[in-house]
Each structure stands twice: as structure tokens, then as C-alpha cells.
Design a protein around this motif. Structure first.
Motif, PDB file in Angstrom:
ATOM      1  N   ALA A 190       0.839  -1.203   0.000  1.00 47.96           N
ATOM      2  CA  ALA A 190       0.000   0.000   0.000  1.00 47.96           C
ATOM      3  C   ALA A 190       0.870   1.248   0.000  1.00 47.96           C
ATOM      4  O   ALA A 190       0.601   2.208   0.697  1.00 47.96           O
ATOM      5  CB  ALA A 190      -0.922  -0.011   1.211  1.00 47.96           C
ATOM      6  N   GLY A 191       1.945   1.224  -0.771  1.00 50.72           N
ATOM      7  CA  GLY A 191       2.810   2.395  -0.877  1.00 50.72           C
ATOM      8  C   GLY A 191       4.130   2.192  -0.175  1.00 50.72           C
ATOM      9  O   GLY A 191       4.322   1.226   0.558  1.00 50.72           O
ATOM     10  N   PHE A 192       5.052   3.101  -0.448  1.00 51.57           N
ATOM     11  CA  PHE A 192       6.360   3.017   0.186  1.00 51.57           C
ATOM     12  C   PHE A 192       6.961   4.411   0.310  1.00 51.57           C
ATOM     13  O   PHE A 192       6.531   5.345  -0.359  1.00 51.57           O
ATOM     14  CB  PHE A 192       7.304   2.088  -0.598  1.00 51.57           C
ATOM     15  CG  PHE A 192       7.441   2.406  -2.054  1.00 51.57           C
ATOM     16  CD1 PHE A 192       8.461   3.222  -2.512  1.00 51.57           C
ATOM     17  CD2 PHE A 192       6.538   1.893  -2.983  1.00 51.57           C
ATOM     18  CE1 PHE A 192       8.588   3.507  -3.855  1.00 51.57           C
ATOM     19  CE2 PHE A 192       6.663   2.172  -4.333  1.00 51.57           C
ATOM     20  CZ  PHE A 192       7.684   2.983  -4.769  1.00 51.57           C
ATOM     21  N   MET A 193       7.926   4.539   1.207  1.00 45.94           N
ATOM     22  CA  MET A 193       8.558   5.836   1.457  1.00 45.94           C
ATOM     23  C   MET A 193      10.045   5.697   1.266  1.00 45.94           C
ATOM     24  O   MET A 193      10.646   4.718   1.686  1.00 45.94           O
ATOM     25  CB  MET A 193       8.300   6.267   2.892  1.00 45.94           C
ATOM     26  CG  MET A 193       6.834   6.378   3.168  1.00 45.94           C
ATOM     27  SD  MET A 193       6.519   7.602   4.411  1.00 45.94           S
ATOM     28  CE  MET A 193       4.796   7.891   4.037  1.00 45.94           C
TER      29      MET A 193
ATOM     30  N   ARG B  14      -4.555  13.597   0.682  1.00 45.29           N
ATOM     31  CA  ARG B  14      -3.777  13.082  -0.434  1.00 45.29           C
ATOM     32  C   ARG B  14      -3.830  11.557  -0.477  1.00 45.29           C
ATOM     33  O   ARG B  14      -3.930  10.939  -1.527  1.00 45.29           O
ATOM     34  CB  ARG B  14      -2.329  13.549  -0.286  1.00 45.29           C
ATOM     35  CG  ARG B  14      -1.490  13.249  -1.485  1.00 45.29           C
ATOM     36  CD  ARG B  14      -0.152  13.941  -1.376  1.00 45.29           C
ATOM     37  NE  ARG B  14       0.548  13.836  -2.643  1.00 45.29           N
ATOM     38  CZ  ARG B  14       1.795  14.199  -2.819  1.00 45.29           C
ATOM     39  NH1 ARG B  14       2.486  14.707  -1.834  1.00 45.29           N
ATOM     40  NH2 ARG B  14       2.370  14.077  -3.989  1.00 45.29           N
ATOM     41  N   HIS B  15      -3.758  10.957   0.697  1.00 43.84           N
ATOM     42  CA  HIS B  15      -3.779   9.497   0.741  1.00 43.84           C
ATOM     43  C   HIS B  15      -5.158   8.934   0.462  1.00 43.84           C
ATOM     44  O   HIS B  15      -5.302   7.799   0.022  1.00 43.84           O
ATOM     45  CB  HIS B  15      -3.272   9.001   2.101  1.00 43.84           C
ATOM     46  CG  HIS B  15      -1.786   8.975   2.178  1.00 43.84           C
ATOM     47  ND1 HIS B  15      -1.057   7.837   1.959  1.00 43.84           N
ATOM     48  CD2 HIS B  15      -0.892   9.971   2.384  1.00 43.84           C
ATOM     49  CE1 HIS B  15       0.236   8.123   2.048  1.00 43.84           C
ATOM     50  NE2 HIS B  15       0.354   9.407   2.311  1.00 43.84           N
TER      51      HIS B  15
ATOM     52  N   SER C  37      -7.443  10.421  -1.594  1.00 44.82           N
ATOM     53  CA  SER C  37      -8.067  10.914  -2.822  1.00 44.82           C
ATOM     54  C   SER C  37      -8.216   9.804  -3.848  1.00 44.82           C
ATOM     55  O   SER C  37      -7.373   8.929  -3.958  1.00 44.82           O
ATOM     56  CB  SER C  37      -7.256  12.071  -3.417  1.00 44.82           C
ATOM     57  OG  SER C  37      -6.015  11.590  -3.860  1.00 44.82           O
TER      58      SER C  37
ATOM     59  N   PRO D 188     -11.072   7.070  -5.914  1.00 42.79           N
ATOM     60  CA  PRO D 188     -11.653   5.787  -5.501  1.00 42.79           C
ATOM     61  C   PRO D 188     -10.617   4.680  -5.590  1.00 42.79           C
ATOM     62  O   PRO D 188      -9.640   4.782  -6.321  1.00 42.79           O
ATOM     63  CB  PRO D 188     -12.778   5.574  -6.515  1.00 42.79           C
ATOM     64  CG  PRO D 188     -12.408   6.406  -7.697  1.00 42.79           C
ATOM     65  CD  PRO D 188     -11.600   7.551  -7.191  1.00 42.79           C
ATOM     66  N   GLN D 189     -10.791   3.644  -4.833  1.00 39.97           N
ATOM     67  CA  GLN D 189      -9.858   2.519  -4.853  1.00 39.97           C
ATOM     68  C   GLN D 189     -10.258   1.575  -5.991  1.00 39.97           C
ATOM     69  O   GLN D 189     -11.419   1.274  -6.167  1.00 39.97           O
ATOM     70  CB  GLN D 189      -9.916   1.761  -3.522  1.00 39.97           C
ATOM     71  CG  GLN D 189      -9.659   2.639  -2.314  1.00 39.97           C
ATOM     72  CD  GLN D 189      -8.209   3.067  -2.217  1.00 39.97           C
ATOM     73  OE1 GLN D 189      -7.320   2.242  -2.217  1.00 39.97           O
ATOM     74  NE2 GLN D 189      -7.971   4.362  -2.150  1.00 39.97           N
TER      75      GLN D 189
END
Lengths: 241, 348
Positions: A167-170, A233-234, A236, A238-239
Motif C-alpha cells: 500500500a505504498g512506500f517511502m 492526499r492518501h 483521494s 476511488p480505490q
């Protein structure tokens, strides 16, 4: 990075810029006439060398996609979606030295916080090193602390057991995660955070951070505004899938 | 094939048609996922991703955009298709396209007309089997079965649910597709593959700014679409428009009648200047085309001279050969036009 000599002040003309490599890291040094500034040498967008771009003495522009930054602060302007990592510059006897600044200074959420409050937050921050594969927190763990990435890379997965999804990465210095620590109605983690490579994190107790912000409501309001932007931002769009 | 794209903010899942060579970028965009891209044709490097798992097939291993790839496993999503299920990482925030965006599609088409405008530029009219909705300033990828790969060409016209798409094509020395198009004998009736629309340098009448168009050569194509849209909306009753069209010499110039018509239709707030880089404008031209201005110089220099004190509220659209676009960008930035008021699609 310790304090490192980078060049002589006369090496860079007025309104000019040059890239130097210090221990494998590219550092851009710009001469804004009265003052020298040092930033990460590569554009945070697509790793393009920033010295190939434009610098007019106040605004730095990457020639690839026209991301721009204020040379005094490294803050994003116009199209840019991320600030530049700033290095402190010291001039001594005509020689330039750079020092890597604290990851907290690179945190978007904290960028207009007063110096006094930032220094109190620095005192709260615990610097922790994690090995590759180390789990920072699991789903359902309590949300006591917030984390700031100093170096390395952290990935997030959602879902349970074998039905998980990334679900994302930094990967940028100063990126914040675990910000549920600042929210009252979110006592449990909804994602798992894993260090994908050896990483250094600053860990800040959420409750203690809120107390520091309550003592400086002007700074506190700025942080809350930025936090709501971050959440928006996270959330925004639809999934899909 | 199942494609998983791990973006900075979230993961996107979609499928590509097995065995059809469908490009990963195309498949994602068609499903409304706003993957990063600019040229979509192998030159700009914007759509780079890193292969995490699975196998891909690269349709153009020598693509110039590959010079932007650094780490092992990086590839261009516009050139690669999946041969197994693929997991790829894109180091950017990737959202779904905004509601109302023109989502690209793949269509078959047919060349219905060509017309030579100069010794090396033609208009190419293609009828698409599917109606295509596009924004003014966008482009399509066009391919023919005789030539490998697809080329990006901007639409000249602007129509909703368009079946007819008009493009400008300049003959490039050694360009395989342009050699095919410009070869003796008509290409009318030939079938083509279409994919699009693509491109971010778009114009909407709700923009509310003065319009500045700086085009070198056939870069004028997308500007014509923008002007058509602006004309349909009576945009130049409310805002100024300045069009700069740069060519080498009078033998390279075209669209003068269309510019004259636009000027007559849209009034004095629209100005059109043709910049000739290699020769002085011949005598008598001003009498022949009184509504068009002709000047000697590179297009960005001519624009800089004429736009002094007129740049405060502009949105600038740029297109053409990369050196002309780069020079225009530099000129605008030095004139304090901010980057968010400069629109172009990078083709290099």
C-alpha cells in the motif's frame, strides 16, 4: 554526514551552481550572490542532475519537467511535488563546508513550525536503526509513535495473513508515517510497516508531540493543516482492483 | 496477464491482453490509472518503472528514452509488454484519472486523405473506427503494419466524439514511417492502428488566462486544435491570444489562409506572427496577408520581443523541435513566467 569541505567560495560564480560528490552523494552548491546554499544534487522527481537546469539567483528549475524550488529554503514551488534536501553551508576563510541537516527540518508537515518548537521536537525524537526486513509495526499495534524517515526505505502492506497487498512506500528523507499517533480516534495501526533496506528512523511519541504543539498553538495549527492535507492526499480517488 | 504497479501512495492492479503485445503503459492508462508518461513513444523516459517480478518483452531495446534508466531492472512502460504476470514499481504518486478526463483507447483507423502543404509537410486525415474524445492539444499514437512502432502526432482539429482526426506530418530524412507516407503513390485507404488520446498540454476554455502559443514547425498542429477550441468558445472576446509560428523560410510556411480566417473571425485580441529564421520576410507579404505579422528571427526571440510587458497573465503552450521548446522555456522562465503556466509534452 560530518562537516565536509566542498570547494572554495570563488569556485562558484554569482548566480552559478555546481555539483560535487561527497562520499558517493551528489550535492548541489549554488551561489545566490550574498549567500551559498547546498541541496541534494539530483531532482527528487527522476534523479536528473539539477546543475543541468536553470538558476537565476533565486529560483532553481530542473530542466526535465520544470520542477522549481526556492533557493533560500529548498521548498517546492509551482509544479514541484517535493522539497529538496537541504545541507547547512558554512563559509570559513573562503572555503565552503556542508553539514547534513536533521531529517526533521526536511519534514513537510513541520516546515513553518517555530524554531523553538522544532528544537523541542528534536529533543523528543529518538534515532533508531533498523535492519533490512525489520518490522516497525504490525496491523493492530497501538499507534503511540510517529516516525520520520532519515534514510532507507519503508514499505506498507494492508490486509491480513496471506491476503496482503503493498500500500505504498517511502524513500525520501523527511517523509512521515505512522501519523495516526496524532489522531484521537485511531488507536490501532491499519497497515504493517517494514524496512525494505537498512533504515534510520526518528521516532516521536505522538502524545508528547501534541503537548509540545499545544504549547505553541500557531505552530500546532500549521501542523494540523498539513496533516489534513496529507490525509486528503492518501484518501483521494476511488480505490480500484 | 495480471499487472501490479506499486506506486508511492498505493498499489494498482490491472490486466493486459495476453499475447497481444499490449504495452503496460497503454493498458494502465486505458483503465483510467494516471501512470506517469509524456511522449508515450520511447524517447522521454518519464514512464520508467522497475521490474520487481515477472518477465517483460521490450519492443524497442534501443529506444532513446532508455538513457534515463539507471538502476538494474528499470524499463520503459510505453515499450514493454508482460509475458507473465508482472509486479512493477513506479517511484511516483499514481492516482486514478480525474472524472471527465479523456481516457485513451485503442482503435483501428483508415487513411482517408493526404495533402501536401509544403515540400516536406503533409496533412494526414484518418478516420477512426471508434469515436474519440480528446482535449485540445492532445496527440495520438499512430502505427501502420508496414512499419514497426507507433509515432505520436498531435491532432490539428478539435471535435467531440471525433471520427475524423487530422494530423500534420513532416518528412524526416531517414524516418521510416515518413518515408512510407511520402513515398510515391497515395496511401489513401491504408489501415492504421490508433492509441490515444495522450498528452498533458491541454487547453480548456475555463482556463481564464491569455493564450500564448509558441510553435516550431509542425509543432503548430496542436496549437491549431487549441485555437479551434478557443474559437468555438469565443475565447478571444475575453482574453488575448498570441500565436508564434516559427519556420526556416517562406517555402516552409503553411496555414496562412487558416490564420487569416481565424484572425478575421476572432478579432483583434488574437495576433498571429510567423517567424522566419533563415530569411527576411519578402516584400509584398504584408499586403497579401494583412492580418498576419511576419518577422525575421528564431521563434522564441520573436516571441520574447513582442511579448514584453504582456506575460503577466499568460498560459504558454509550446511545441516543436526540442531545441526550440527548450529555448522558449528558458526565455519564459527568465521573463518570470512560472513553470505552472508553461505547458508542453516532452518528446526528447
Amino acid at each position: 554526514m560530518q562537516k565536509e569541505r566542498i570547494c572554495s567560495a570563488t569556485d562558484i560564480p554569482d548566480n552559478g551552481m555546481k555539483t560535487y560528490e561527497i562520499k558517493g552523494v551528489k550535492v548541489l552548491v549554488a551561489n545566490a550572490g550574498e549567500c551559498f546554499y547546498a541541496y541534494q544534487g539530483l531532482c527528487p522527481h527522476q534523479d536528473v542532475c539539477l546543475d543541468e537546469g536553470y538558476f537565476d539567483g533565486s529560483v532553481l528549475t530542473c530542466h526535465q519537467h520544470l520542477w522549481q524550488w526556492d533557493i533560500r529554503t529548498g521548498e517546492a514551488m509551482g509544479l514541484a511535488e517535493a522539497p529538496l534536501e537541504k545541507y547547512e553551508v558554512e563559509v570559513s576563510d573562503g572555503e565552503l563546508f556542508v553539514v547534513q541537516s536533521s531529517a526533521l527540518k526536511a519534514v513537510e508537515m513541520l516546515k513553518d513550525v517555530s524554531a523553538a518548537t522544532l528544537s523541542r521536537l528534536e529533543q523528543l525524537a529518538k534515532r533508531e536503526e533498523y535492519d533490512e526486513g525489520a518490522v516497525v509495526y504490525e496491523v493492530n499495534d497501538p499507534t503511540d509513535d510517529l516516525y520520520v524517515l532519515e534514510s532507507g526505505r519503508v514499505e506498507f502492506t494492508i490486509g491480513r495473513e496471506d491476503r496482503t497487498r503493498l500500500a505504498g512506500f517511502m524513500l525520501r528523507k523527511g517523509e512521515v508515517f505512522g501519523w495516526a499517533a496524532l489522531l484521537e480516534q485511531s488507536p490501532r495501526r491499519i497497515a504493517k510497516a517494514i524496512c525494505h533496506e537498512k533504515s534510520v528512523l526518528l521516532r516521536i511519541d505522538g502524545g508528547a508531540m501534541l503537548e509540545v504543539l499545544e504549547a505553541d498553538p500557531a505552530s500546532g495549527l500549521v501542523v494540523m493543516r498539513r496533516l489534513s492535507e496529507l490525509i486528503a492526499r492518501h484518501m483521494s480517488g476511488p480505490q480500484n482492483g | 496477464m495480471k499487472i501490479q504497479v506499486n506506486a508511492r501512495n498505493r498499489t494498482h492492479l490491472f490486466e493486459t491482453e495476453a499475447g497481444a503485445g499490449e504495452k503496460i503503459l497503454h493498458a494502465g492508462l486505458m483503465r483510467g490509472i494516471a501512470l506517469p508518461y509524456e511522449c508515450a513513444s520511447g524517447t522521454c523516459g518519464t514512464c520508467k518503472a522497475r521490474l520487481v517480478s515477472g518477465d517483460i518483452s521490450d519492443a524497442w531495446p534501443d529506444a532513446p528514452g532508455r538513457k534515463y534508466l539507471k538502476a538494474a531492472g528499470e524499463f520503459l512502460m510505453c515499450q514493454c509488454s508482460a509475458t507473465t504476470d508482472v509486479v512493477a514499481e513506479v517511484p511516483a504518486f499514481v492516482q486514478l484519472m480525474e472524472t471527465g478526463s479523456c481516457v485513451p483507447l485503442a482503435s483501428k483507423g483508415c487513411i482517408v486523405a493526404t495533402q501536401m502543404l509544403t515540400h516536406d509537410v503533409m496533412t494526414l486525415d484518418i478516420e477512426s473506427a471508434e469515436a474519440i474524445d480528446f482535449d485540445a492539444g492532445q496527440f495520438m499514437l499512430v502505427g501502420v503494419s508496414e512499419v514497426e512502432g507507433m509515432r505520436g502526432w498531435s491532432m490539428v482539429n478539435f471535435d467531440r466524439h471525433a471520427r475524423l482526426l487530422r494530423f500534420l506530418v513532416r518528412r524526416k530524412p531517414g524516418g521510416v514511417l515518413s518515408d512510407w507516407l511520402f513515398a510515391d503513390g497515395s496511401r489513401t485507404g491504408a489501415g492504421v492502428d490508433l492509441y490515444g488520446p495522450l498528452g498533458h498540454a491541454t487547453f480548456y476554455p475555463s482556463l481564464g488566462k491569455d493564450l500564448l502559443c509558441i510553435a516550431g514547425g509542425s509543432g503548430i498542429a496542436g496549437m491549431m486544435s487549441i485555437l479551434a477550441r478557443a474559437e468555438q468558445d469565443n475565447y478571444f472576446e475575453r482574453h488575448d491570444g498570441n500565436v508564434f509560428f516559427g519556420v526556416r523560410s517562406m517555402k516552409d510556411v503553411y496555414f496562412l489562409d487558416e490564420f487569416t480566417r481565424l484572425r478575421a473571425q476572432c478579432g483583434n485580441r488574437l495576433a498571429v506572427t510567423v517567424a522566419l529564421s533563415d530569411e527576411d520576410p519578402p516584400d509584398g507579404l504584408d499586403d497579401e496577408y494583412p492580418l498576419i505579422r511576419f518577422e525575421r528571427g528564431f521563434v522564441h526571440e520573436v516571441a520574447a520581443r513582442q511579448m514584453q510587458q504582456k506575460l503577466a497573465n499568460v498560459m504558454a503552450y509550446l511545441a516543436g523541435p526540442p531545441p526550440a521548446v527548450d529555448a522558449s522555456i528558458r526565455m519564459l522562465l527568465l521573463s518570470r513566467v512560472t513553470a505552472d503556466n508553461i505547458r508542453y509534452d516532452k518528446f526528447s
